[in-house]
Write a protein that holds these residues in place. Structure first.
Motif, PDB file in Angstrom:
ATOM      1  N   GLN A   7      49.394  38.328  77.332  1.00 33.79           N
ATOM      2  CA  GLN A   7      50.491  37.455  76.783  1.00 33.79           C
ATOM      3  C   GLN A   7      51.643  38.089  77.308  1.00 33.79           C
ATOM      4  OE1 GLN A   7      50.171  37.197  72.623  1.00 33.79           O
ATOM      5  NE2 GLN A   7      49.260  35.384  72.677  1.00 33.79           N
ATOM      6  N   ASP A   8      51.772  39.401  77.623  1.00 30.71           N
ATOM      7  CA  ASP A   8      52.798  40.221  78.042  1.00 30.71           C
ATOM      8  C   ASP A   8      52.932  39.893  79.779  1.00 30.71           C
ATOM      9  OD1 ASP A   8      53.752  40.711  75.476  1.00 30.71           O
ATOM     10  OD2 ASP A   8      53.013  42.730  75.537  1.00 30.71           O
ATOM     11  N   GLY A   9      51.819  39.454  80.437  1.00 37.72           N
ATOM     12  CA  GLY A   9      51.855  39.229  81.760  1.00 37.72           C
ATOM     13  C   GLY A   9      51.208  40.562  82.414  1.00 37.72           C
ATOM     14  N   HIS A  10      50.530  41.460  82.065  1.00 40.62           N
ATOM     15  CA  HIS A  10      49.996  42.423  82.674  1.00 40.62           C
ATOM     16  C   HIS A  10      48.437  42.008  83.273  1.00 40.62           C
ATOM     17  CE1 HIS A  10      52.876  45.076  81.090  1.00 40.62           C
ATOM     18  NE2 HIS A  10      52.533  44.517  79.914  1.00 40.62           N
ATOM     19  N   ILE A  11      47.931  41.068  82.499  1.00 34.14           N
ATOM     20  CA  ILE A  11      46.710  40.533  83.252  1.00 34.14           C
ATOM     21  C   ILE A  11      46.671  38.851  83.120  1.00 34.14           C
ATOM     22  CG2 ILE A  11      45.199  42.601  82.805  1.00 34.14           C
ATOM     23  CD1 ILE A  11      44.172  41.155  80.594  1.00 34.14           C
ATOM     24  N   SER A  12      45.924  38.357  84.128  1.00 36.78           N
ATOM     25  CA  SER A  12      45.837  36.986  84.091  1.00 36.78           C
ATOM     26  C   SER A  12      44.973  36.246  82.814  1.00 36.78           C
ATOM     27  CB  SER A  12      45.473  36.415  85.451  1.00 36.78           C
ATOM     28  OG  SER A  12      44.101  36.470  85.698  1.00 36.78           O
ATOM     29  N   TYR A  50      41.576  38.056  81.567  1.00 33.27           N
ATOM     30  CA  TYR A  50      41.311  38.191  80.094  1.00 33.27           C
ATOM     31  C   TYR A  50      39.827  37.365  79.726  1.00 33.27           C
ATOM     32  CZ  TYR A  50      41.686  36.890  75.203  1.00 33.27           C
ATOM     33  OH  TYR A  50      41.445  36.660  73.865  1.00 33.27           O
ATOM     34  N   ASP A  51      39.710  36.417  80.266  1.00 34.95           N
ATOM     35  CA  ASP A  51      38.229  35.519  79.921  1.00 34.95           C
ATOM     36  C   ASP A  51      37.072  36.597  80.295  1.00 34.95           C
ATOM     37  OD1 ASP A  51      39.497  33.501  78.723  1.00 34.95           O
ATOM     38  OD2 ASP A  51      39.132  32.053  80.538  1.00 34.95           O
ATOM     39  N   ASP A  52      37.262  37.120  81.576  1.00 30.07           N
ATOM     40  CA  ASP A  52      36.213  38.166  82.161  1.00 30.07           C
ATOM     41  C   ASP A  52      36.060  39.214  81.179  1.00 30.07           C
ATOM     42  OD1 ASP A  52      35.814  36.449  84.121  1.00 30.07           O
ATOM     43  OD2 ASP A  52      37.042  37.574  85.615  1.00 30.07           O
ATOM     44  N   ALA A  53      37.220  39.940  80.796  1.00 29.89           N
ATOM     45  CA  ALA A  53      37.030  41.012  79.778  1.00 29.89           C
ATOM     46  C   ALA A  53      36.656  40.720  78.431  1.00 29.89           C
ATOM     47  CB  ALA A  53      38.451  41.896  79.941  1.00 29.89           C
ATOM     48  N   ASN A  54      36.708  39.525  78.154  1.00 30.91           N
ATOM     49  CA  ASN A  54      36.548  39.028  76.508  1.00 30.91           C
ATOM     50  C   ASN A  54      35.193  38.599  76.761  1.00 30.91           C
ATOM     51  OD1 ASN A  54      36.544  38.342  74.217  1.00 30.91           O
ATOM     52  ND2 ASN A  54      38.504  37.111  74.070  1.00 30.91           N
ATOM     53  N   PRO A  55      34.202  39.444  76.112  1.00 32.84           N
ATOM     54  CA  PRO A  55      32.969  39.019  75.983  1.00 32.84           C
ATOM     55  C   PRO A  55      32.471  37.856  75.044  1.00 32.84           C
ATOM     56  CG  PRO A  55      33.140  40.821  74.831  1.00 32.84           C
ATOM     57  CD  PRO A  55      34.275  40.557  75.494  1.00 32.84           C
TER      58      PRO A  55
END
Length: 174
Positions: free
Chosen positions: A153-158, A162-167
Motif C-alpha cells: 500500500q505504501d508503493g514499495h512493491i506491486s 504481493y500476490d507472489d509473496a503471499n502464499p
C-alpha cells in the motif's frame, strides 16, 4: 528558490489573500523547504493565522512566527462546519487542543483529512474451510502478511509481487 517553494507559493496564493502574503511569510516558507498541500486561513479574534500541511507536518503561521506540528502527534480531528466561518478541532496526543473557530478561506474538511491519524485496518484472521474465501490459515503469520500488505500500500512493491509473496491466495493459471 526550490521547486517545493514555488509549488507551495502557488498553492498558497490560491487561498490566502494577497495582503497576508508578506516577505516574512515567504521567507518562512522557504526556510521550511517542504511542499505545502492544504491551506486554510483562520480569523483569530482580528488577527489572521495561516495553517498549511506538508507530508509529515502541518504549520501555523501567526504574528510573524511559524509553529510546526507533527502529524504523528495528532490524536483526533473533528469537523464542525465548513467555510465561511468554518470550525474544526484538532486534539493532540499530549492532551493539547487546537480550536479553529472562524476559518474564512480554504477547505476546512480537506485540511483535517490531511492531518487526521491514519490506521491501516488489521485483517481478522481465522481458520476457514478450504476452498472458501481465502484467508490466512495460520494466525501466526498474520503480522507478517499485514507488513507485506502495508509495504504494497505504501508503493514499495506491486500488487503482483504481493500476490507472489503471499502464499495464502490461490494463483490462477499456476
Amino acid at each position: 528558490m526550490t521547486d517545493n517553494y514555488n509549488v507551495s507559493v502557488q498553492r498558497i496564493k490560491k487561498v490566502v489573500p494577497a495582503s497576508l502574503i508578506t516577505s516574512e511569510f515567504k521567507q518562512a516558507i522557504e526556510r521550511i523547504n517542504e511542499r505545502m498541500s492544504q491551506v486554510i486561513v483562520n480569523d483569530k479574534h482580528g488577527s489572521k493565522e495561516i495553517l498549511m500541511t506538508s507530508i509529515h507536518n502541518f504549520y501555523r503561521y501567526a504574528d510573524g512566527e511559524i509553529t510546526p506540528f507533527a502529524k504523528s502527534g495528532v490524536k483526533s480531528v473533528e469537523f464542525i462546519k465548513g467555510t465561511p466561518h468554518g470550525k474544526v478541532v484538532i486534539n493532540f496526543l499530549d492532551s493539547g487542543c487546537l480550536q479553529l473557530d472562524d476559518i474564512i478561506s480554504g477547505r476546512a474538511f480537506d485540511f483535517i483529512q490531511d492531518i487526521k491519524p491514519r490506521e491501516i485496518n488489521h485483517a481478522g484472521y481465522d481458520n476457514t474451510i478450504r476452498g472458501e474465501f481465502p484467508q490466512l490459515l495460520d494466525p501466526d503469520h498474520a503480522e507478517e502478511i499485514d507488513r507485506l500488505r502495508r509495504w504494497m500500500q505504501d508503493g514499495h512493491i506491486s500488487h503482483y509481487e504481493y500476490d507472489d509473496a503471499n502464499p495464502v491466495y490461490p494463483k490462477a493459471g499456476k
